[in-house]
Design an enzyme around this catalytic site. Structure first.
Site, mmCIF file in Angstrom:
data_model
loop_
_atom_site.group_PDB
_atom_site.id
_atom_site.type_symbol
_atom_site.label_atom_id
_atom_site.label_comp_id
_atom_site.label_asym_id
_atom_site.label_seq_id
_atom_site.Cartn_x
_atom_site.Cartn_y
_atom_site.Cartn_z
ATOM 1 C CE1 TYR A 83 -4.242 -0.035 5.776
ATOM 2 C CE2 TYR A 83 -4.515 0.405 3.648
ATOM 3 C CZ TYR A 83 -4.399 1.090 5.106
ATOM 4 O OH TYR A 83 -4.187 1.739 5.698
ATOM 5 C CG HIS B 102 -8.107 0.020 8.915
ATOM 6 N ND1 HIS B 102 -7.808 -0.224 9.948
ATOM 7 C CD2 HIS B 102 -6.937 -0.471 8.009
ATOM 8 C CE1 HIS B 102 -6.176 -0.038 9.703
ATOM 9 N NE2 HIS B 102 -5.956 -0.892 8.667
ATOM 10 N NE ARG C 142 -1.887 8.355 3.461
ATOM 11 C CZ ARG C 142 -1.308 6.909 4.016
ATOM 12 N NH1 ARG C 142 -0.637 6.545 4.076
ATOM 13 N NH2 ARG C 142 -2.864 6.418 3.463
ATOM 14 C CG ASP D 79 -2.310 -8.753 10.396
ATOM 15 O OD1 ASP D 79 -1.170 -10.326 10.552
ATOM 16 O OD2 ASP D 79 -1.373 -8.723 9.195
ATOM 17 C CB THR E 280 -7.970 -3.347 10.063
ATOM 18 O OG1 THR E 280 -6.764 -3.834 10.598
ATOM 19 C CG2 THR E 280 -8.499 -3.019 11.599
#
Ligand code: CA
Length: 428
Positions: free
Chosen positions: A137, A142, A151, A242, A358
């Site tokens: 990640y 991203h 959030r 993905d 990503t």
């Protein structure tokens, strides 16, 4: 073993179209089914596919220590296990055989007949048996976009993000080659404002523009791979889609992270481009502040300038380019990911696949998912055919491409192309 394959002036006696992803400098590896239904390991120059099993049987790899059946297999795992010295020796030899000044194979019509195929005569397969799949990640843009949406814009990055290449263990059984269609997944979701979940087909199927690297055997259980050695264990890279179901993800991901929203399909481009072929395109990765812990520090350039593009083609409709990004935007490098992955002694094997996460760039036209491009459904994208999209619809085809270009040399990955079919219907 030096590698002699990158000279941009090198020419081949095979036909290569201008702007081909596969000049003689590329020499990627893949697995394909021939017109005679034989599965074999091969490479590609232009639109010609080369059967390395046949080439080996005819003696063209003489002098290189290879087992007789190394290319007569349905995966690259054993070849990858042989290590970097062997990969280099084989690529150097292929580069020699197809050099415009070499007539050894060119003059042997009978040999050419069994070694060479047109790309549309073969069916590309999954190139490796993927033992384990890990997804990182590692794009700051991203992670910031997703954190902002899900959030709090002021605390978009989690406190660990600038210190750890965050990742999770995925599932290798659903990694598929380009061209394999997938089904819209079913799952549990919590509709907006509802107190309890519902079950049904996902309404928010999305792609993730990623790249992935494939490793060779790197370590023994309990022994970390140091960051300075990490790149030695990377065989090559592919473009990686993905697939994700955002509505399922949002409901299920607490507290253990992605599960069914992520394991229904991940698609890869079928040719593995080696790190040796990518070497001329090495660039610096983004500056890291705060400095990571010492085990993640490495001087020099450890990213690659790889142009990436995502396109969407609805059924019977023109293609729209949705995004243009670049691998070089990744905050954490592959070396850092691999060093971190093994720092606790986790064992990494030949044929393991590690996704980048990503890859979003700094501008809205470089975002790597529909979630970001259409900002959680609030900014629908206008397509060339006049339709709009917030997520991927049934019978849409998503394709991703990647290439490097410098000083007249272009090395590409081809494409990963996948059609999303409607959800499984047991009555069909
Ligand atoms: Ca992912």
């Amino acid at each position: 073993m030096p590698q002699n394959t990158n000279d941009p002036l090198k020419k081949t006696w095979l036909t290569v179209a201008e702007n081909s992803d596969f000049p003689i400098q590329n020499i990627p590896f893949g697995v394909f089914l021939t017109r005679d239904d034989i599965i074999t390991i091969g490479t590609r120059i232009g639109d010609t596919v080369i059967d390395l099993g046949a080439l080996h049987q005819l003696g063209y790899f003489e002098g290189i220590p290879l087992t007789d059946d190394i290319f007569l297999q349905d995966t690259l795992n054993d070849f990858i296990s042989d290590g970097k010295k062997t990969w280099r020796a084989v690529r150097n030899r292929i580069s020699e055989i197809f050099d415009s000044t070499n007539s050894a194979l060119q003059s042997q019509e009978e040999h050419r007949k069994v070694v060479l195929f047109a790309i549309d005569e073969v069916e590309m397969q999954l190139p490796v048996q993927i033992g384990d799949y890990t997804d990182f990640y590692s794009s700051r843009e991203h992670a910031t976009n997703v954190g902002t949406m899900f959030r709090d814009p002021d605390k978009a990055l989690m406190p660990n993000w600038l210190h750890i290449p965050v990742g999770y263990h995925g599932r290798s059984s659903t990694i598929i080659p380009s061209g394999t269609p997938i089904r819209r997944p079913y799952g549990q979701t919590l509709p907006k404002g509802a107190d309890s979940p519902v079950f049904g087909p996902s309404k928010r199927v999305d792609f993730e523009l990623e790249m992935a690297f494939i490793t060779t055997d790197a370590n023994a259980l309990g022994e970390p791979v140091s960051i300075s050695e990490a790149e030695e264990y990377i065989f090559g890279m592919v473009v990686f889609n993905d697939w994700s179901a955002r509505d399922i993800q949002k409901w299920e991901y607490v507290p253990l992270g992605p599960f069914l929203a992520k394991n229904f399909a991940s698609s890869i481009s079928p040719w593995i481009v080696t790190m040796d072929a990518l070497e001329p395109f090495r660039v610096a990765s983004p500056a890291q502040e705060p400095a990571p812990l010492p085990y993640l520090q490495l001087d020099g350039d450890h990213s690659f300038d790889i142009h990436l593009e995502v396109a969407l083609t609805p059924e019977n409709s023109p293609t729209t380019i949705l995004s243009k990004s670049n691998f070089k935007y990744m905050y954490w490098t592959m070396a850092q990911q691999l060093a971190h992955h093994t720092v606790n002694g986790c064992k990494v094997n030949s044929g393991d696949l590690m996704g980048s996460g990503t890859i979003s760039g700094p501008t809205p036209d470089s975002y790597g998912s529909m979630l970001e491009l259409a900002w959680q459904g609030t900014k629908p994208l206008k397509l060339e055919g006049g339709e709009e999209r917030t997520f991927i619809e049934d019978n849409d085809t998503v394709s991703m491409t990647g290439y490097c270009e410098k000083d007249g040399l272009r090395i590409g990955f081809g494409e990963v192309r996948t059609k999303l079919l409607p959800a499984f219907n047991p009555k069909e």
